[in-house]
Motif scaffolding. Structure first.
Motif, PDB file in Angstrom:
ATOM      1  N   PRO A   1       0.245   5.267  -9.180  1.00  0.00           N
ATOM      2  CA  PRO A   1       0.352   5.787  -8.238  1.00  0.00           C
ATOM      3  C   PRO A   1      -0.495   4.601  -7.190  1.00  0.00           C
ATOM      4  CG  PRO A   1      -1.787   5.800  -9.712  1.00  0.00           C
ATOM      5  CD  PRO A   1      -0.248   4.495 -10.504  1.00  0.00           C
ATOM      6  N   ASN A   2       0.468   4.201  -6.818  1.00  0.00           N
ATOM      7  CA  ASN A   2       0.191   2.960  -5.174  1.00  0.00           C
ATOM      8  C   ASN A   2       1.615   3.087  -4.764  1.00  0.00           C
ATOM      9  OD1 ASN A   2      -1.140   1.254  -3.981  1.00  0.00           O
ATOM     10  ND2 ASN A   2      -1.513  -0.355  -4.663  1.00  0.00           N
ATOM     11  N   ILE A   3       1.422   2.647  -3.295  1.00  0.00           N
ATOM     12  CA  ILE A   3       2.679   2.066  -2.591  1.00  0.00           C
ATOM     13  C   ILE A   3       2.357   1.375  -1.545  1.00  0.00           C
ATOM     14  CG2 ILE A   3       4.126   2.445  -0.200  1.00  0.00           C
ATOM     15  CD1 ILE A   3       3.514   5.726  -0.779  1.00  0.00           C
ATOM     16  N   THR A   4       3.355  -0.575  -2.298  1.00  0.00           N
ATOM     17  CA  THR A   4       2.834  -1.148  -1.918  1.00  0.00           C
ATOM     18  C   THR A   4       4.288  -1.833  -0.403  1.00  0.00           C
ATOM     19  OG1 THR A   4       3.848  -2.204  -3.682  1.00  0.00           O
ATOM     20  CG2 THR A   4       1.922  -2.135  -3.440  1.00  0.00           C
ATOM     21  N   ILE A   5       5.607  -2.522  -0.967  1.00  0.00           N
ATOM     22  CA  ILE A   5       6.205  -3.472   0.109  1.00  0.00           C
ATOM     23  C   ILE A   5       7.703  -2.828  -0.475  1.00  0.00           C
ATOM     24  CG2 ILE A   5       4.427  -5.070   1.092  1.00  0.00           C
ATOM     25  CD1 ILE A   5       6.264  -7.025  -0.947  1.00  0.00           C
ATOM     26  N   GLY A   6       8.643  -3.268   0.028  1.00  0.00           N
ATOM     27  CA  GLY A   6       9.667  -2.915  -0.744  1.00  0.00           C
ATOM     28  C   GLY A   6      10.788  -4.150  -0.080  1.00  0.00           C
ATOM     29  N   ALA A   7      11.460  -3.976  -0.055  1.00  0.00           N
ATOM     30  CA  ALA A   7      12.991  -5.430  -0.673  1.00  0.00           C
ATOM     31  C   ALA A   7      12.613  -6.222   1.522  1.00  0.00           C
ATOM     32  CB  ALA A   7      14.431  -4.848  -0.635  1.00  0.00           C
ATOM     33  N   PRO A   8      12.948  -5.054   2.057  1.00  0.00           N
ATOM     34  CA  PRO A   8      12.108  -6.345   3.510  1.00  0.00           C
ATOM     35  C   PRO A   8      11.733  -6.876   3.872  1.00  0.00           C
ATOM     36  CG  PRO A   8      13.068  -3.248   4.100  1.00  0.00           C
ATOM     37  CD  PRO A   8      12.697  -3.775   2.469  1.00  0.00           C
ATOM     38  N   VAL A   9      10.124  -6.789   3.135  1.00  0.00           N
ATOM     39  CA  VAL A   9       9.441  -7.404   3.342  1.00  0.00           C
ATOM     40  C   VAL A   9       9.652  -8.801   2.165  1.00  0.00           C
ATOM     41  CG1 VAL A   9       6.472  -7.582   3.272  1.00  0.00           C
ATOM     42  CG2 VAL A   9       7.402  -5.687   4.248  1.00  0.00           C
ATOM     43  N   ALA A  10       9.931  -8.563   1.393  1.00  0.00           N
ATOM     44  CA  ALA A  10      10.194  -9.325  -0.280  1.00  0.00           C
ATOM     45  C   ALA A  10      10.981 -10.385   0.907  1.00  0.00           C
ATOM     46  CB  ALA A  10      11.207  -9.099  -1.575  1.00  0.00           C
TER      47      ALA A  10
END
Length: 218
Positions: free
Chosen positions: A42-51
């Motif tokens: 139940p949370n949203i953080t980051i995806g591949a572009p930020v990584a």
């Protein structure tokens, strides 16, 4: 040598590059990147572009933890982003054996995470495809939760399974680990410790990283 993997989930998202440099300079060999989709957890953080952007600041090991549904659709994205270890949850896909094989085929180390309610026995048929086992010692989704004591028993079970099958496993623990209990977790058999709020919430981040490493390797 046991290793600390500071979790950027608890860092200042406006200054992630600086946060990574700070903990690496203090001696942390891993950087733990939590990817959450708002569905599996139940949370949203980051995806591949930020990584991928973060990878430019990481000199050590980028340890990516996918807390997402349908992880197979994103394996290549995180390979391209520069992940060294890619961890998926046993509970997140119907065909976990195939997913672990795909991670290795892409040239990354494969990690398998087990939620608190998932028994270690599920590893029996998967152990040959796993490079790292991640024992969740909180229910995934948010930082700053309290350690679930039964996780220690699960760590011991994973260590025993690795010894019985001749696998030199990375055994990672994530959730509620701080300076007050890290030695107990390492003594149970863990060799990679994820710490988020215990590191980035400290008044002196560098000193805290150094104290973690000292306690973990005494």
């Amino acid at each position: 040598m046991n290793a600390l993997a500071p979790s950027i989930l608890s860092a200042d998202f406006a200054a992630l590059g600086e946060a990574v440099k700070l903990v690496e300079h203090a001696g942390a060999p891993y950087i733990h990147v939590d990817v959450m989709d708002g569905h599996f957890v139940p949370n949203i953080t980051i995806g591949a572009p930020v990584a991928a952007a973060l990878r430019k600041h990481i000199n050590g090991i980028m340890d990516v933890h996918l807390m997402i549904e349908n992880p197979d659709a994103y394996l290549e994205d995180f390979k391209a982003a520069g992940a060294d270890i890619l961890t998926v949850h046993y509970e997140s896909t119907k065909h976990i054996h195939r997913t672990l094989q795909a991670i290795r085929k892409l040239g990354m180390k494969s990690g398998l995470a087990l939620n608190p309610g998932t028994p270690v026995e599920v590893l029996e048929c998967l152990i040959d495809e796993v490079d790292m086992v991640l024992i969740m010692s909180v229910n995934p989704g948010f930082g700053g939760q309290s350690f679930i004591p039964y996780a220690l028993e699960k760590v011991k079970q994973v260590k025993a399974l690795g010894e019985r099958t001749g696998r030199d496993l990375l055994i990672q623990v994530d959730g509620g680990v701080g300076l007050q209990n890290v030695q107990e977790v390492v003594n149970a058999g863990a060799n990679v410790i994820v710490a988020g709020s215990a590191v980035f919430g400290a008044q002196d981040v560098s000193a805290t990283v150094q104290e973690f490493m000292k306690l973990m390797n005494e």
